[in-house]
Write a protein that holds these residues in place. Structure first.
Motif, PDB file in Angstrom:
ATOM      1  N   LEU A  74     -13.376  11.398   0.073  1.00 27.14           N
ATOM      2  CA  LEU A  74     -13.819  12.122   1.290  1.00 27.14           C
ATOM      3  C   LEU A  74     -14.865  11.145   2.073  1.00 27.14           C
ATOM      4  N   ALA A  75     -14.332  11.243   3.308  1.00 29.81           N
ATOM      5  CA  ALA A  75     -15.229  10.841   4.248  1.00 29.81           C
ATOM      6  C   ALA A  75     -16.658  10.725   4.242  1.00 29.81           C
ATOM      7  N   ALA A  76     -17.301  11.925   3.825  1.00 25.15           N
ATOM      8  CA  ALA A  76     -18.866  12.162   3.660  1.00 25.15           C
ATOM      9  C   ALA A  76     -19.347  11.129   2.442  1.00 25.15           C
ATOM     10  N   HIS A  77     -18.423  10.404   1.653  1.00 24.45           N
ATOM     11  CA  HIS A  77     -18.987   9.778   0.587  1.00 24.45           C
ATOM     12  C   HIS A  77     -18.687   8.245   1.030  1.00 24.45           C
ATOM     13  N   VAL A  78     -18.101   7.913   2.205  1.00 21.98           N
ATOM     14  CA  VAL A  78     -18.063   6.429   2.556  1.00 21.98           C
ATOM     15  C   VAL A  78     -18.609   6.391   4.032  1.00 21.98           C
ATOM     16  N   THR A  79     -19.591   6.591   4.220  1.00 20.01           N
ATOM     17  CA  THR A  79     -20.269   6.667   5.603  1.00 20.01           C
ATOM     18  C   THR A  79     -21.082   5.278   5.853  1.00 20.01           C
ATOM     19  N   GLU A  80     -21.477   4.294   4.560  1.00 24.20           N
ATOM     20  CA  GLU A  80     -21.793   3.129   5.007  1.00 24.20           C
ATOM     21  C   GLU A  80     -20.757   2.057   5.442  1.00 24.20           C
ATOM     22  N   PRO A  81     -20.768   1.463   6.842  1.00 28.11           N
ATOM     23  CA  PRO A  81     -19.754   0.705   7.267  1.00 28.11           C
ATOM     24  C   PRO A  81     -18.933  -0.098   6.249  1.00 28.11           C
ATOM     25  N   GLU A  82     -19.707  -0.941   5.533  1.00 21.02           N
ATOM     26  CA  GLU A  82     -19.010  -1.690   4.736  1.00 21.02           C
ATOM     27  C   GLU A  82     -18.232  -1.118   3.561  1.00 21.02           C
ATOM     28  N   LEU A  83     -18.698   0.130   3.241  1.00 21.39           N
ATOM     29  CA  LEU A  83     -17.935   0.825   2.221  1.00 21.39           C
ATOM     30  C   LEU A  83     -16.601   1.437   2.876  1.00 21.39           C
ATOM     31  N   ARG A  84     -16.789   2.019   3.925  1.00 20.11           N
ATOM     32  CA  ARG A  84     -15.594   2.392   4.557  1.00 20.11           C
ATOM     33  C   ARG A  84     -14.677   1.248   4.981  1.00 20.11           C
ATOM     34  N   ALA A  85     -15.184   0.161   5.599  1.00 17.63           N
ATOM     35  CA  ALA A  85     -14.238  -1.088   5.566  1.00 17.63           C
ATOM     36  C   ALA A  85     -13.502  -1.395   4.434  1.00 17.63           C
ATOM     37  N   ALA A  86     -14.239  -1.416   3.335  1.00 16.80           N
ATOM     38  CA  ALA A  86     -13.423  -1.898   2.019  1.00 16.80           C
ATOM     39  C   ALA A  86     -12.443  -0.893   1.682  1.00 16.80           C
ATOM     40  N   ALA A  87     -12.833   0.523   1.935  1.00 17.22           N
ATOM     41  CA  ALA A  87     -11.696   1.632   1.622  1.00 17.22           C
ATOM     42  C   ALA A  87     -10.397   1.401   2.532  1.00 17.22           C
ATOM     43  N   VAL A  88     -10.838   1.323   3.804  1.00 19.17           N
ATOM     44  CA  VAL A  88      -9.649   1.211   4.721  1.00 19.17           C
ATOM     45  C   VAL A  88      -8.833  -0.240   4.538  1.00 19.17           C
ATOM     46  N   ARG A  89      -9.580  -1.443   4.161  1.00 18.66           N
ATOM     47  CA  ARG A  89      -8.765  -2.412   3.845  1.00 18.66           C
ATOM     48  C   ARG A  89      -8.101  -2.420   2.489  1.00 18.66           C
ATOM     49  N   ASN A  90      -8.451  -1.626   1.656  1.00 22.15           N
ATOM     50  CA  ASN A  90      -7.731  -1.272   0.600  1.00 22.15           C
ATOM     51  C   ASN A  90      -6.502  -0.312   0.710  1.00 22.15           C
ATOM     52  N   ASP A  91      -6.461   0.357   1.770  1.00 22.74           N
ATOM     53  CA  ASP A  91      -5.405   1.425   2.015  1.00 22.74           C
ATOM     54  C   ASP A  91      -5.798   2.858   1.293  1.00 22.74           C
ATOM     55  N   VAL A  92      -7.182   2.802   0.964  1.00 22.79           N
ATOM     56  CA  VAL A  92      -7.715   4.083   0.300  1.00 22.79           C
ATOM     57  C   VAL A  92      -7.545   5.254   1.378  1.00 22.79           C
ATOM     58  N   ALA A  93      -7.165   6.475   1.331  1.00 26.10           N
ATOM     59  CA  ALA A  93      -7.108   7.458   2.305  1.00 26.10           C
ATOM     60  C   ALA A  93      -8.410   7.857   2.406  1.00 26.10           C
ATOM     61  N   VAL A  94      -9.102   7.922   3.613  1.00 24.90           N
ATOM     62  CA  VAL A  94     -10.262   8.588   3.844  1.00 24.90           C
ATOM     63  C   VAL A  94     -10.032  10.106   4.414  1.00 24.90           C
ATOM     64  N   LEU A  95     -10.382  11.064   3.520  1.00 25.66           N
ATOM     65  CA  LEU A  95     -10.044  12.404   4.065  1.00 25.66           C
ATOM     66  C   LEU A  95     -11.434  13.145   4.415  1.00 25.66           C
ATOM     67  N   ASP A  96     -11.236  14.037   5.536  1.00 25.47           N
ATOM     68  CA  ASP A  96     -12.099  14.882   6.123  1.00 25.47           C
ATOM     69  C   ASP A  96     -12.341  15.983   4.905  1.00 25.47           C
ATOM     70  N   ARG A  97     -11.607  16.728   4.235  1.00 22.12           N
ATOM     71  CA  ARG A  97     -11.765  17.578   3.120  1.00 22.12           C
ATOM     72  C   ARG A  97     -10.700  17.319   2.070  1.00 22.12           C
ATOM     73  N   VAL A  98     -10.849  17.659   1.123  1.00 24.29           N
ATOM     74  CA  VAL A  98      -9.909  17.493  -0.168  1.00 24.29           C
ATOM     75  C   VAL A  98      -8.670  18.218   0.059  1.00 24.29           C
ATOM     76  N   ARG A  99      -7.531  17.715   0.046  1.00 23.95           N
ATOM     77  CA  ARG A  99      -6.106  18.056   0.014  1.00 23.95           C
ATOM     78  C   ARG A  99      -5.530  18.002  -1.688  1.00 23.95           C
ATOM     79  N   PRO A 100      -4.987  19.094  -1.849  1.00 22.15           N
ATOM     80  CA  PRO A 100      -4.426  18.783  -3.100  1.00 22.15           C
ATOM     81  C   PRO A 100      -3.247  17.722  -3.009  1.00 22.15           C
ATOM     82  N   PRO A 101      -3.265  16.705  -4.232  1.00 24.48           N
ATOM     83  CA  PRO A 101      -2.230  15.591  -4.163  1.00 24.48           C
ATOM     84  C   PRO A 101      -0.948  16.242  -4.752  1.00 24.48           C
ATOM     85  N   ALA A 102       0.187  15.728  -4.165  1.00 18.85           N
ATOM     86  CA  ALA A 102       1.226  15.972  -4.582  1.00 18.85           C
ATOM     87  C   ALA A 102       2.343  14.851  -4.591  1.00 18.85           C
ATOM     88  N   LEU A 103       3.496  14.681  -5.090  1.00 22.77           N
ATOM     89  CA  LEU A 103       4.506  13.829  -5.075  1.00 22.77           C
ATOM     90  C   LEU A 103       5.734  14.359  -4.529  1.00 22.77           C
TER      91      LEU A 103
END
Length: 148
Positions: free
Chosen positions: A88-117
């Motif tokens: 959730l975006a609310a937990h990656v507010t630090e610029p360095e942490l958000r950049a690390a998430a984005v660099r590693n293709d972690v999806a940063v979501l505004d709200r929880v969505r149920p994961p599905a295949l």
């Protein structure tokens, strides 16, 4: 590049009933198909098949602060060891942490969505052992964690 991911059991959703004999065909960063393993290997005989012992399903969405670690990169990689591919975006507010998430293709979501295949969905997969340990995590089609 295509890859077939197969495991002892497959769940299409975290709460779904596990089914034997099914697999996920991944092309690039997307799921192309969820189907019986024998159908996929027959239709795509040249495609690499990754076989996992455990239950294959959608990677998790982490709803909380990221695990502590010495660096932002290590905090993101700690998520992979848990089978997580989205935060959730609310937990990656630090610029360095958000950049690390984005660099590693972690999806940063505004709200929880149920994961599905689902076909055409992002190829975020995780394999879990019977005791709940994460054995492998695939984020946007890329294997980012495999338990030794």
């Amino acid at each position: 590049m295509r890859t077939i991911h197969a495991a002892t059991l497959l769940r299409s959703t975290p709460e779904g009933e596990p089914v034997a004999g099914r697999a996920v065909l991944v092309t690039g960063n997307r799921i192309e198909a969820v189907a019986p393993l024998d159908e996929l290997t027959e239709a795509y005989p040249q495609v690499r098949v990754r076989r996992w012992a455990g239950t294959l399903g959608p990677a998790l969405v982490h709803d909380g602060p990221l695990p502590p670690a010495p660096s932002p990169r290590e905090r993101v990689h700690a998520l992979f060891r848990l089978g997580v591919a989205a935060v959730l975006a609310a937990h990656v507010t630090e610029p360095e942490l958000r950049a690390a998430a984005v660099r590693n293709d972690v999806a940063v979501l505004d709200r929880v969505r149920p994961p599905a295949l689902v076909p055409t969905g992002r190829a975020d997969l995780a394999v879990f052992a019977d005791d709940g340990r994460c054995l492998a995590t695939v984020v946007a089609g890329r294997l980012v964690h495999r338990r030794a």
